[in-house]
Scaffold this motif. Structure first.
Motif, PDB file in Angstrom:
ATOM      1  N   ALA A 144       0.831  -1.201   0.000  1.00 51.16           N
ATOM      2  CA  ALA A 144       0.000   0.000   0.000  1.00 51.16           C
ATOM      3  C   ALA A 144       0.865   1.251   0.000  1.00 51.16           C
ATOM      4  CB  ALA A 144      -0.931   0.003   1.210  1.00 51.16           C
ATOM      5  N   GLN A 145       0.424   2.260  -0.730  1.00 48.05           N
ATOM      6  CA  GLN A 145       1.103   3.557  -0.761  1.00 48.05           C
ATOM      7  C   GLN A 145       0.176   4.574  -1.430  1.00 48.05           C
ATOM      8  OE1 GLN A 145       5.503   4.257  -1.519  1.00 48.05           O
ATOM      9  NE2 GLN A 145       4.680   4.994  -3.473  1.00 48.05           N
ATOM     10  N   GLY A 146       0.254   5.826  -0.987  1.00 46.64           N
ATOM     11  CA  GLY A 146      -0.538   6.870  -1.617  1.00 46.64           C
ATOM     12  C   GLY A 146      -0.960   7.949  -0.649  1.00 46.64           C
ATOM     13  N   SER A 147      -1.675   8.934  -1.153  1.00 45.70           N
ATOM     14  CA  SER A 147      -2.149  10.061  -0.354  1.00 45.70           C
ATOM     15  C   SER A 147      -3.394   9.656   0.428  1.00 45.70           C
ATOM     16  CB  SER A 147      -2.472  11.258  -1.251  1.00 45.70           C
ATOM     17  OG  SER A 147      -1.313  11.668  -1.964  1.00 45.70           O
ATOM     18  N   VAL A 148      -3.439  10.051   1.691  1.00 50.26           N
ATOM     19  CA  VAL A 148      -4.528   9.686   2.578  1.00 50.26           C
ATOM     20  C   VAL A 148      -5.647  10.726   2.456  1.00 50.26           C
ATOM     21  CG1 VAL A 148      -5.200   9.175   4.950  1.00 50.26           C
ATOM     22  CG2 VAL A 148      -2.892   8.615   4.148  1.00 50.26           C
ATOM     23  N   ALA A 149      -6.855  10.255   2.209  1.00 42.73           N
ATOM     24  CA  ALA A 149      -8.028  11.129   2.144  1.00 42.73           C
ATOM     25  C   ALA A 149      -8.770  11.041   3.464  1.00 42.73           C
ATOM     26  CB  ALA A 149      -8.940  10.730   0.989  1.00 42.73           C
ATOM     27  N   VAL A 150      -8.858  12.172   4.162  1.00 37.54           N
ATOM     28  CA  VAL A 150      -9.483  12.229   5.483  1.00 37.54           C
ATOM     29  C   VAL A 150     -10.804  12.974   5.369  1.00 37.54           C
ATOM     30  CG1 VAL A 150      -9.230  12.997   7.868  1.00 37.54           C
ATOM     31  CG2 VAL A 150      -7.246  12.153   6.612  1.00 37.54           C
ATOM     32  N   GLY A 151     -11.874  12.391   5.901  1.00 38.18           N
ATOM     33  CA  GLY A 151     -13.179  13.027   5.836  1.00 38.18           C
ATOM     34  C   GLY A 151     -13.401  14.066   6.912  1.00 38.18           C
ATOM     35  N   GLY A 152     -12.744  13.945   8.066  1.00 38.64           N
ATOM     36  CA  GLY A 152     -12.930  14.892   9.157  1.00 38.64           C
ATOM     37  C   GLY A 152     -11.850  15.946   9.177  1.00 38.64           C
ATOM     38  N   PHE A 153     -11.997  16.899  10.104  1.00 37.24           N
ATOM     39  CA  PHE A 153     -10.992  17.943  10.256  1.00 37.24           C
ATOM     40  C   PHE A 153     -10.969  18.397  11.705  1.00 37.24           C
ATOM     41  CE2 PHE A 153     -14.887  20.245   9.350  1.00 37.24           C
ATOM     42  CZ  PHE A 153     -14.867  21.281  10.274  1.00 37.24           C
ATOM     43  N   GLY A 165     -15.968  14.775  12.465  1.00 40.44           N
ATOM     44  CA  GLY A 165     -15.544  13.455  12.006  1.00 40.44           C
ATOM     45  C   GLY A 165     -14.354  12.953  12.808  1.00 40.44           C
ATOM     46  N   VAL A 166     -13.582  12.074  12.201  1.00 39.43           N
ATOM     47  CA  VAL A 166     -12.392  11.489  12.831  1.00 39.43           C
ATOM     48  C   VAL A 166     -11.199  11.819  11.950  1.00 39.43           C
ATOM     49  CG1 VAL A 166     -11.330   9.391  13.724  1.00 39.43           C
ATOM     50  CG2 VAL A 166     -13.821   9.633  13.785  1.00 39.43           C
ATOM     51  N   PRO A 167     -10.446  12.866  12.253  1.00 39.67           N
ATOM     52  CA  PRO A 167      -9.326  13.254  11.394  1.00 39.67           C
ATOM     53  C   PRO A 167      -8.120  12.334  11.502  1.00 39.67           C
ATOM     54  CG  PRO A 167      -9.439  14.691  13.306  1.00 39.67           C
ATOM     55  CD  PRO A 167     -10.653  13.820  13.367  1.00 39.67           C
ATOM     56  N   THR A 168      -8.120  11.391  12.445  1.00 38.03           N
ATOM     57  CA  THR A 168      -6.986  10.486  12.597  1.00 38.03           C
ATOM     58  C   THR A 168      -7.191   9.171  11.856  1.00 38.03           C
ATOM     59  OG1 THR A 168      -7.945   9.707  14.685  1.00 38.03           O
ATOM     60  CG2 THR A 168      -6.294  11.463  14.807  1.00 38.03           C
ATOM     61  N   SER A 169      -8.180   9.109  10.988  1.00 35.57           N
ATOM     62  CA  SER A 169      -8.430   7.916  10.188  1.00 35.57           C
ATOM     63  C   SER A 169      -8.836   8.342   8.788  1.00 35.57           C
ATOM     64  CB  SER A 169      -9.524   7.053  10.814  1.00 35.57           C
ATOM     65  OG  SER A 169      -9.786   5.903  10.026  1.00 35.57           O
ATOM     66  N   GLY A 170      -8.339   7.629   7.777  1.00 30.88           N
ATOM     67  CA  GLY A 170      -8.645   7.971   6.394  1.00 30.88           C
ATOM     68  C   GLY A 170      -8.556   6.758   5.494  1.00 30.88           C
ATOM     69  N   ARG A 171      -8.785   6.979   4.219  1.00 33.84           N
ATOM     70  CA  ARG A 171      -8.768   5.902   3.230  1.00 33.84           C
ATOM     71  C   ARG A 171      -7.913   6.308   2.038  1.00 33.84           C
ATOM     72  NH1 ARG A 171     -12.356   1.815   3.338  1.00 33.84           N
ATOM     73  NH2 ARG A 171     -12.337   1.637   1.067  1.00 33.84           N
ATOM     74  N   ILE A 172      -7.411   5.293   1.354  1.00 32.29           N
ATOM     75  CA  ILE A 172      -6.698   5.477   0.096  1.00 32.29           C
ATOM     76  C   ILE A 172      -7.400   4.607  -0.932  1.00 32.29           C
ATOM     77  CG2 ILE A 172      -4.486   5.377  -1.098  1.00 32.29           C
ATOM     78  CD1 ILE A 172      -3.083   5.444   1.556  1.00 32.29           C
ATOM     79  N   SER A 173      -8.111   5.235  -1.859  1.00 39.75           N
ATOM     80  CA  SER A 173      -8.815   4.481  -2.894  1.00 39.75           C
ATOM     81  C   SER A 173      -7.804   3.857  -3.854  1.00 39.75           C
ATOM     82  CB  SER A 173      -9.774   5.404  -3.658  1.00 39.75           C
ATOM     83  OG  SER A 173     -10.756   5.930  -2.797  1.00 39.75           O
TER      84      SER A 173
END
Length: 371
Positions: A144-153, A165-173
């Motif tokens: 896995a590698q890439g830019s993390v997309a975070v929904g919260g702030f 939201g939760v800024p300490t968790s994100g996804r990489i599509s």
């Protein structure tokens, strides 16, 4: 379906008779109530670093594992930082989780979830460094590698802050590249097993009967409440994949147990269609007691040798609702039960207590499950 013409005609005729014997609105596809054994996802997990954060990463003084991981990563690039005093908050240690789909091939991509494990404040704007994702057997199946997309702030100043939201968790599509495949040659298998998502003797038997009626042969049999074993007939010209694609479109009527599910925290009640009630009388009433304090001030008369005092005054009101006695007849259906309880004008929480009391009296022919 690839059958000989006489056998095909007979199979379709039997299938048509079988389908007409069941209510169309109550039938469900086999595809929606059963899974093919062996066709499932596998969990992957990995540990890595997210870099490029704007001062919202881990504190290296408090997160020793982040400092060690950062030093180990830099050493792989011939940068020695063992004796250096690292002081940066642009890096965060994270755990990466993903699901490896069945029949995923090498070179395809899957989504990953990135979660901070240190004291990082946000992963916004961070980039995950190449991280190996391992399965339960310890083998590496993806990277896995890439830019993390975070929904919260998370934003704030000295006096106030706002977190959404939760800024300490994100996804990489499509953030992970599959490197190893899980081989499963299902096409050439002579037999498979169908696993029911809700095990039931009747449903398993109906599924086997529907399959045999469609194929015109004894190709399926229920081995237990959760499993139906399916064998590929000798006259079937296709492989197991072609057989499954036709079998999973057949419709059967699942049989559900009589069960009442109660969530006391939210007052939610869910009852199955097979819930029945024996003859029982139900009365429900509420007792309300109101206590009101109305103290009064007592003053002495003019020119008297008295003093002002506060005299307590308490008023107690008792209101008892008149309970209505309702009778549920023998074998009342779910609709009758609901209509009867609604006629009493009870709230959902009172209805929970009534159902539990009916069960304790032995008049509720169903299982109660409290969440």
């Amino acid at each position: 379906m690839r059958l000989a013409k006489p056998i095909l005609a007979l199979a379709l005729a039997i299938a048509g008779v079988f389908v007409l014997t069941l209510p169309a609105h109550a039938q469900t596809r086999i595809k929606d109530i059963a899974d093919v054994e062996g066709v499932r996802e596998n969990q992957l997990v990995g540990y890595g670093l997210v870099v490029g954060l704007d001062g919202t990463g881990d504190s290296l003084r408090n997160a020793a594992f982040t400092r060690q991981s950062l030093s180990a990563m830099l050493e792989r690039f011939d940068v020695n930082t063992r004796d250096a005093n690292l002081n940066t908050r642009n890096t965060a240690a994270v755990m990466i989780t993903a699901h490896l789909p069945p029949f995923a091939t090498a070179g395809s991509r899957i989504d990953v979830t990135v979660s901070a494990i240190g004291d990082a404040q946000s992963l916004q704007g961070g980039t995950l460094i190449a991280t190996a994702l391992m399965g339960a057997d310890g083998q590496v199946y993806a990277v896995a590698q890439g830019s993390v997309a975070v929904g919260g702030f998370d934003a704030g100043g000295d006096a106030a802050s706002v977190t959404r939201g939760v800024p300490t968790s994100g996804r990489i599509s499509n953030g992970a590249l599959i490197e190893r495949e899980l081989r499963f040659d299902i096409a050439n298998l002579p037999s498979i097993r169908l696993a029911l998502r809700n095990p039931d003797f009747t449903t398993a038997s109906r599924m086997a009967e529907a399959i045999n009626a469609y194929l015109g042969a004894t190709a399926a049999r229920a081995t237990d409440p959760a499993t139906v074993e399916l064998s590929r007939p000798d006259y079937f010209e296709g492989d197991m994949i072609a057989l499954i694609s036709e079998i999973e479109q057949l419709r059967v009527r699942p049989d559900l147990p009589a069960r009442v599910v109660i969530d006391e925290s939210t007052g939610t009640i869910v009852m199955g269609e097979n819930v029945r009630v024996s003859t029982v009388a139900i009365a429900q009433g509420n007792l309300t007691i109101s206590v009101t304090e109305a103290p009064q001030v007592s003053q002495p008369g003019p020119l008297s040798d008295g003093e002002t005092v506060v005299v307590p005054r308490t008023q107690v009101d008792v209101v008892e609702d008149m309970a209505q006695l309702g009778v549920m007849e023998e074998g009342a259906s779910l609709r009758d039960l609901v209509d009867g309880l609604n006629a009493l004008g009870v709230s959902p929480r009172d209805m929970i207590a009534i159902l539990q009391a009916i069960k304790a009296a032995g008049a509720l022919q169903a299982e109660i499950e409290v969440l």
